[in-house]
Design a protein around this motif. Structure first.
Motif, mmCIF file in Angstrom:
data_model
loop_
_atom_site.group_PDB
_atom_site.id
_atom_site.type_symbol
_atom_site.label_atom_id
_atom_site.label_comp_id
_atom_site.label_asym_id
_atom_site.label_seq_id
_atom_site.Cartn_x
_atom_site.Cartn_y
_atom_site.Cartn_z
ATOM 1 N N PHE A 72 0.864 -1.121 -0.045
ATOM 2 C CA PHE A 72 -0.027 0.025 0.126
ATOM 3 C C PHE A 72 1.009 1.373 -0.161
ATOM 4 C CE2 PHE A 72 -2.761 -2.946 2.062
ATOM 5 C CZ PHE A 72 -3.778 -3.117 1.165
ATOM 6 N N SER A 73 2.193 1.321 -0.450
ATOM 7 C CA SER A 73 3.072 2.185 -0.441
ATOM 8 C C SER A 73 2.917 3.316 -1.461
ATOM 9 C CB SER A 73 4.501 1.576 -0.209
ATOM 10 O OG SER A 73 4.756 0.945 -1.442
ATOM 11 N N LEU A 74 2.453 2.903 -2.566
ATOM 12 C CA LEU A 74 2.499 3.731 -3.746
ATOM 13 C C LEU A 74 1.302 4.445 -4.549
ATOM 14 C CD1 LEU A 74 4.968 2.192 -6.424
ATOM 15 C CD2 LEU A 74 5.371 3.951 -4.915
ATOM 16 N N GLY A 75 1.344 5.669 -4.668
ATOM 17 C CA GLY A 75 0.080 6.206 -5.269
ATOM 18 C C GLY A 75 -0.139 6.099 -6.520
ATOM 19 N N ASN A 76 0.347 4.989 -7.330
ATOM 20 C CA ASN A 76 0.389 4.813 -8.672
ATOM 21 C C ASN A 76 -1.146 4.362 -8.986
ATOM 22 O OD1 ASN A 76 0.966 4.750 -11.302
ATOM 23 N ND2 ASN A 76 2.281 2.957 -10.973
ATOM 24 N N PRO A 77 -2.198 5.008 -9.506
ATOM 25 C CA PRO A 77 -3.389 4.564 -9.978
ATOM 26 C C PRO A 77 -3.501 3.182 -10.691
ATOM 27 C CG PRO A 77 -3.199 6.768 -10.915
ATOM 28 C CD PRO A 77 -1.814 6.145 -10.363
ATOM 29 N N ASN A 78 -4.552 2.411 -9.753
ATOM 30 C CA ASN A 78 -4.734 1.049 -10.426
ATOM 31 C C ASN A 78 -5.909 0.804 -11.564
ATOM 32 O OD1 ASN A 78 -6.519 1.200 -8.255
ATOM 33 N ND2 ASN A 78 -6.878 -1.197 -8.517
ATOM 34 N N VAL A 79 -6.785 1.989 -11.522
ATOM 35 C CA VAL A 79 -7.649 1.966 -12.345
ATOM 36 C C VAL A 79 -7.320 2.222 -13.687
ATOM 37 C CG1 VAL A 79 -9.926 2.951 -12.662
ATOM 38 C CG2 VAL A 79 -9.064 2.545 -10.562
ATOM 39 N N PRO A 80 -7.600 1.658 -14.777
ATOM 40 C CA PRO A 80 -7.206 1.945 -16.129
ATOM 41 C C PRO A 80 -7.618 3.235 -16.606
ATOM 42 C CG PRO A 80 -8.535 0.055 -16.314
ATOM 43 C CD PRO A 80 -8.409 0.301 -14.723
ATOM 44 N N ALA A 81 -6.898 3.639 -17.549
ATOM 45 C CA ALA A 81 -7.223 5.030 -18.177
ATOM 46 C C ALA A 81 -8.584 4.809 -18.781
ATOM 47 C CB ALA A 81 -6.366 5.422 -19.180
ATOM 48 N N PRO A 82 -9.559 5.676 -18.811
ATOM 49 C CA PRO A 82 -10.926 5.421 -19.366
ATOM 50 C C PRO A 82 -10.440 5.214 -21.186
ATOM 51 C CG PRO A 82 -10.523 7.638 -18.966
ATOM 52 C CD PRO A 82 -9.481 7.267 -18.194
ATOM 53 N N GLU A 83 -11.379 4.626 -21.790
ATOM 54 C CA GLU A 83 -11.439 4.234 -23.246
ATOM 55 C C GLU A 83 -11.144 5.325 -23.932
ATOM 56 O OE1 GLU A 83 -11.176 0.917 -24.067
ATOM 57 O OE2 GLU A 83 -11.146 1.505 -26.383
ATOM 58 N N CYS A 84 -11.412 6.388 -23.718
ATOM 59 C CA CYS A 84 -11.141 7.778 -24.506
ATOM 60 C C CYS A 84 -9.837 8.117 -24.779
ATOM 61 C CB CYS A 84 -12.143 8.964 -24.103
ATOM 62 S SG CYS A 84 -11.279 9.460 -22.552
ATOM 63 N N SER A 106 -15.372 5.344 -8.940
ATOM 64 C CA SER A 106 -16.180 4.435 -7.963
ATOM 65 C C SER A 106 -15.358 3.366 -7.626
ATOM 66 C CB SER A 106 -17.392 3.992 -8.596
ATOM 67 O OG SER A 106 -17.192 2.953 -9.733
ATOM 68 N N VAL A 107 -14.281 2.828 -8.142
ATOM 69 C CA VAL A 107 -13.498 1.757 -7.981
ATOM 70 C C VAL A 107 -12.855 2.204 -6.817
ATOM 71 C CG1 VAL A 107 -11.408 0.372 -8.445
ATOM 72 C CG2 VAL A 107 -13.059 0.805 -10.230
ATOM 73 N N TYR A 108 -11.936 3.337 -6.490
ATOM 74 C CA TYR A 108 -11.567 3.816 -5.223
ATOM 75 C C TYR A 108 -12.421 4.075 -4.095
ATOM 76 C CZ TYR A 108 -7.942 5.129 -8.890
ATOM 77 O OH TYR A 108 -6.928 5.223 -9.744
ATOM 78 N N ASP A 109 -13.530 4.600 -4.310
ATOM 79 C CA ASP A 109 -14.616 4.750 -3.463
ATOM 80 C C ASP A 109 -15.031 3.286 -2.807
ATOM 81 O OD1 ASP A 109 -16.501 5.768 -1.969
ATOM 82 O OD2 ASP A 109 -17.979 6.216 -3.349
ATOM 83 N N LYS A 110 -15.060 2.375 -3.519
ATOM 84 C CA LYS A 110 -15.242 0.963 -3.089
ATOM 85 C C LYS A 110 -14.089 0.316 -2.248
ATOM 86 C CE LYS A 110 -16.918 -3.450 -4.829
ATOM 87 N NZ LYS A 110 -16.336 -4.314 -5.799
ATOM 88 N N TYR A 145 -4.759 3.321 -1.300
ATOM 89 C CA TYR A 145 -5.675 2.361 -1.556
ATOM 90 C C TYR A 145 -6.015 2.097 -3.019
ATOM 91 C CZ TYR A 145 -9.226 5.883 -0.413
ATOM 92 O OH TYR A 145 -9.909 7.048 -0.611
ATOM 93 N N CYS A 146 -5.219 2.747 -3.913
ATOM 94 C CA CYS A 146 -5.252 2.710 -5.178
ATOM 95 C C CYS A 146 -4.684 1.333 -5.676
ATOM 96 C CB CYS A 146 -4.673 3.719 -5.995
ATOM 97 S SG CYS A 146 -2.800 4.289 -5.225
ATOM 98 N N VAL A 147 -5.269 0.474 -5.019
ATOM 99 C CA VAL A 147 -4.889 -1.171 -5.292
ATOM 100 C C VAL A 147 -6.010 -2.019 -5.661
ATOM 101 C CG1 VAL A 147 -3.032 -1.018 -3.794
ATOM 102 C CG2 VAL A 147 -5.068 -1.721 -2.813
ATOM 103 N N THR A 148 -6.050 -3.143 -6.131
ATOM 104 C CA THR A 148 -7.059 -4.163 -6.358
ATOM 105 C C THR A 148 -8.138 -4.306 -5.285
ATOM 106 O OG1 THR A 148 -6.187 -6.069 -6.083
ATOM 107 C CG2 THR A 148 -6.152 -5.388 -8.170
ATOM 108 N N TYR A 149 -9.239 -4.712 -5.173
ATOM 109 C CA TYR A 149 -10.085 -4.661 -4.213
ATOM 110 C C TYR A 149 -9.713 -6.030 -3.355
ATOM 111 C CZ TYR A 149 -15.012 -4.845 -1.943
ATOM 112 O OH TYR A 149 -15.857 -4.923 -0.788
ATOM 113 N N GLU A 150 -9.384 -6.823 -4.159
ATOM 114 C CA GLU A 150 -9.118 -8.165 -3.915
ATOM 115 C C GLU A 150 -7.798 -8.078 -2.832
ATOM 116 O OE1 GLU A 150 -9.515 -7.584 -7.119
ATOM 117 O OE2 GLU A 150 -11.546 -8.580 -6.734
#
Ligand code: PLP
Length: 398
Positions: free
Chosen positions: A39-51, A305-309, A373-378
């Motif tokens: 949980f050490s890095l602030g690297n977004p785990n959610v992919p960039a949007p399709e656009c 919403s991924v981060y929110d969850k 917490y920019c990691v997977t829910y799992e």
């Protein structure tokens, strides 16, 4: 010694960060990556949007390659800057033009550009602890002095009484960051209004200009309907630094911008000087392809919403286990109090249970740790028994 005196401590400091990285890598090798909870890095785990992908393809297919890969004005493409200005105007009721927007190599470069533009050696720059540790290096780059305001651990809103007390004739700037890394706190409108009042009063009293630099890479990452006040509306001498690293999940592409409003003192001249700073710092201009990408993706974000969850699961579970923590309203960090107050011991026990977190003293706020917490829910689900065990161990071995 070939390496400069100014660089030597930075090199030492970097070894500590590298050691932590290396330790994480070794742990993953020994125990298996799925059994190490990083949980050490602030690297977004959610992919960039399709656009983003579509924009890259469309630009490469439709636009002239000589133009797309070429130099442009050091401030960035006029049509990109115009699009950014119009989007801000639409969202925040401002009246910026392309001549208020300077495209930068992410927020990191934007901060360096504005600090180079305004700082004389010995000038003071104030920051509220806890803060993004690089502020210290950026201010030192231009021989400024970082003045730290102690944390308000009650709710992590900035300590305004101390701000007022620490403003001196040498104060050139105040850097704020909301939503905040590492606390996840969003500064309230009331806080911003009071802060602006203090800055205006001190400017008058001292006959100086105090530049409020608002570092906003997490602007869109907010939850539960939290509102992030748009700072130029509250204080005339504001410069905004923005980044698409987190909102579009493209940190490696290095794209952001500065807003330098006309209403700030010498606004037009500051803008021109900042364009020159961008050039002579060696960035020259923000990455061309990604300027054109963000123009096509304006108004979009990755799936927040991924981060929110993640936030809900982690926050609620940690509270249940007895951890103390402010509920974050933004960004993707939780700032948790070390049980018993000893962050070193807490980090060590976490490590024993394969949890990697960043000690609060890295953000000038000892006694806490930051959990990104920019990691997977799992990963969060799998880590929960370990967090529970850490709390039990902290309680049983005081
Ligand atoms: N400011 C803050 C508060 C950050 O957390 C970060 C990155 O994590 C940055 C600035 C730098 O962002 P960029 O990737 O846009 O340079």
């Amino acid at each position: 010694m070939v390496i400069s005196e100014k660089m030597q401590p930075m090199v030492q400091n970097n070894s500590a960060i590298r050691a932590m990285f290396e330790e994480g890598r070794q742990m993953a090798e020994i125990y298996g990556a799925e059994n190490v909870y990083d949980f050490s890095l602030g690297n977004p785990n959610v992919p960039a949007p399709e656009c983003v992908k579509q924009a890259v393809i469309d630009i490469l297919e439709q636009e002239d390659p000589v133009f797309v890969h070429g130099y442009m004005s050091n401030s960035g493409y006029p049509d990109v800057r115009k699009t950014v200005a119009e989007d801000l105007n639409k969202r925040f009721g401002t009246s910026f033009t392309e001549d208020n927007i300077l495209m930068t190599v992410g927020a990191a470069s934007g901060l360096n550009v504005i600090l180079k533009t305004i700082l004389n050696p010995g000038d003071e720059v104030i920051a509220f602890a806890p803060f993004f540790v690089e502020y210290n290096s950026y201010v030192k780059n231009y021989d400024g002095e970082l003045v730290v305001i102690s944390p308000n651990t009650e709710d992590f809103q900035p300590n305004l009484a101390e701000l007022e007390a620490k403003i001196t004739p040498k104060t050139k700037a105040l850097i704020i960051n909301t939503p905040n890394n590492p606390t996840g706190v969003v500064y309230s409108e009331e806080t911003i209004k009071k802060m602006a009042e203090i800055l205006c009063r001190k400017e008058k009293e001292l006959g100086t200009d105090i530049i409020l630099i608002s570092d906003e890479p997490y602007r869109e990452l907010v939850y539960d309907g939290a509102e992030v006040p748009f700072i130029t509306k509250y204080y005339h001498n504001t410069v905004i630094g923005y980044s698409y690293s987190k909102s579009l999940s493209i940190p490696g592409e290095r794209i952001g911008y500065l807003v330098i409003p006309d209403e700030m003192t010498d606004g037009k001249e500051v803008y021109q000087a900042a364009v020159i700073a961008n050039r002579i710092l060696g960035s020259v201009n923000a990455p061309s392809l990604f300027q054109r990408v963000i123009m096509r993706c304006i108004g979009q974000t990755s799936d927040i919403s991924v981060y929110d969850k993640n936030r809900k699961l982690l926050y609620e579970s940690l509270k249940e286990y007895g951890y103390e923590c402010i509920k974050p309203e933004g960004a993707f960090y939780l700032f948790v109090k070390a049980p018993g107050g000893d962050e070193e011991r807490f980090c060590a026990v976490c490590k024993k249970h394969h949890i990697l977190v960043v000690p609060g003293s890295s953000f000038f706020c000892a006694g806490y740790v930051r959990i990104a917490y920019c990691v997977t829910y799992e990963q969060i689900q799998r880590s929960l028994p370990a967090f529970k065990a850490v709390m039990e161990e902290m309680r049983n071995s005081k």
